[in-house]
Design a protein around this motif. Sequence first.
Motif, short mmCIF file in Angstrom:
data_model
loop_
_atom_site.label_atom_id
_atom_site.label_comp_id
_atom_site.label_asym_id
_atom_site.label_seq_id
_atom_site.Cartn_x
_atom_site.Cartn_y
_atom_site.Cartn_z
N VAL A 27 -8.40 -124.66 -104.38
CA VAL A 27 -7.66 -123.76 -105.25
C VAL A 27 -7.34 -124.52 -106.54
O VAL A 27 -6.86 -125.64 -106.48
CB VAL A 27 -6.36 -123.31 -104.55
CG1 VAL A 27 -5.57 -122.39 -105.44
CG2 VAL A 27 -6.67 -122.63 -103.23
N PRO A 28 -7.56 -123.93 -107.70
CA PRO A 28 -7.33 -124.64 -108.95
C PRO A 28 -5.86 -124.63 -109.40
O PRO A 28 -5.57 -124.85 -110.56
CB PRO A 28 -8.21 -123.88 -109.94
CG PRO A 28 -8.21 -122.50 -109.41
CD PRO A 28 -8.21 -122.65 -107.91
N PHE A 29 -4.95 -124.36 -108.48
CA PHE A 29 -3.53 -124.33 -108.79
C PHE A 29 -2.79 -125.25 -107.83
O PHE A 29 -3.21 -125.42 -106.68
CB PHE A 29 -2.98 -122.91 -108.64
CG PHE A 29 -3.65 -121.91 -109.53
CD1 PHE A 29 -3.26 -121.77 -110.85
CD2 PHE A 29 -4.67 -121.10 -109.05
CE1 PHE A 29 -3.88 -120.85 -111.68
CE2 PHE A 29 -5.29 -120.19 -109.86
CZ PHE A 29 -4.90 -120.06 -111.19
N GLY A 64 -7.99 -118.42 -120.13
CA GLY A 64 -8.13 -117.03 -120.52
C GLY A 64 -8.68 -116.11 -119.46
O GLY A 64 -8.87 -114.93 -119.71
N LYS A 65 -8.96 -116.62 -118.23
CA LYS A 65 -9.53 -115.75 -117.23
C LYS A 65 -8.92 -115.84 -115.84
O LYS A 65 -8.71 -114.84 -115.21
CB LYS A 65 -11.04 -115.92 -117.09
CG LYS A 65 -11.62 -117.11 -117.70
CD LYS A 65 -13.12 -117.14 -117.54
CE LYS A 65 -13.62 -118.39 -118.23
NZ LYS A 65 -14.95 -118.69 -118.09
N MET A 66 -8.65 -117.03 -115.31
CA MET A 66 -8.18 -117.14 -113.93
C MET A 66 -6.67 -116.95 -113.86
O MET A 66 -5.91 -117.70 -114.45
CB MET A 66 -8.56 -118.48 -113.32
CG MET A 66 -8.10 -118.54 -111.89
SD MET A 66 -8.98 -119.70 -110.88
CE MET A 66 -10.61 -119.07 -110.89
N VAL A 67 -6.25 -115.93 -113.13
CA VAL A 67 -4.84 -115.61 -112.97
C VAL A 67 -4.33 -116.29 -111.69
O VAL A 67 -4.97 -116.21 -110.65
CB VAL A 67 -4.63 -114.08 -112.89
CG1 VAL A 67 -3.18 -113.75 -112.63
CG2 VAL A 67 -5.13 -113.42 -114.15
N ALA A 68 -3.16 -116.91 -111.80
CA ALA A 68 -2.56 -117.57 -110.63
C ALA A 68 -2.16 -116.54 -109.59
O ALA A 68 -1.67 -115.46 -109.93
CB ALA A 68 -1.34 -118.36 -111.07
#
Length: 150
Positions: A27-29, A64-68
């Motif tokens: 996961v990028p978060f 600008g694209k991936m929403v948490a």
Amino acid sequence: MNSSRNYYCLLILNLGLFCSLGCGSDVPFDIVPVNGKLTYEDGSLIPADDITVIFNPVDPPRDGKMVAPGGRTNVNVADGTFSSVTSYRPNDGVILGQHKIVVITSKNNAKGRPGSGNLTAAKYRKQATTPLEMEITSSNQFLEIKVSKK
């Protein structure tokens, strides 16, 4: 009925995020476990049969694209506590950062079916109107959430 619809919308969004990242990818978060307690402002318990707390990240999309992903958990109505918040994977927690918090309550009717959801002020039931905002800064952070009765 709205809480069920909200749950399924969140589930579909999270599933879409999972599919877009691919199986097994990280996961990028930064997601951390949290726990806490939800009560009325005077410290008394909310007399509901079901309470859901939803954490909605305030941060803008990455690149600008991936929403948490948002997180959600059920509250133990016997003592007002919660843990096991789920954002991306079961019980993974919530992302670090600022969150708007939504509280959805319901009380069963005489037949045991979900009935009234008016055990807290209406402003807490929508992300656009909730005044509840908290910053998640660390793993296992204890969150004390207090709401008004009306």
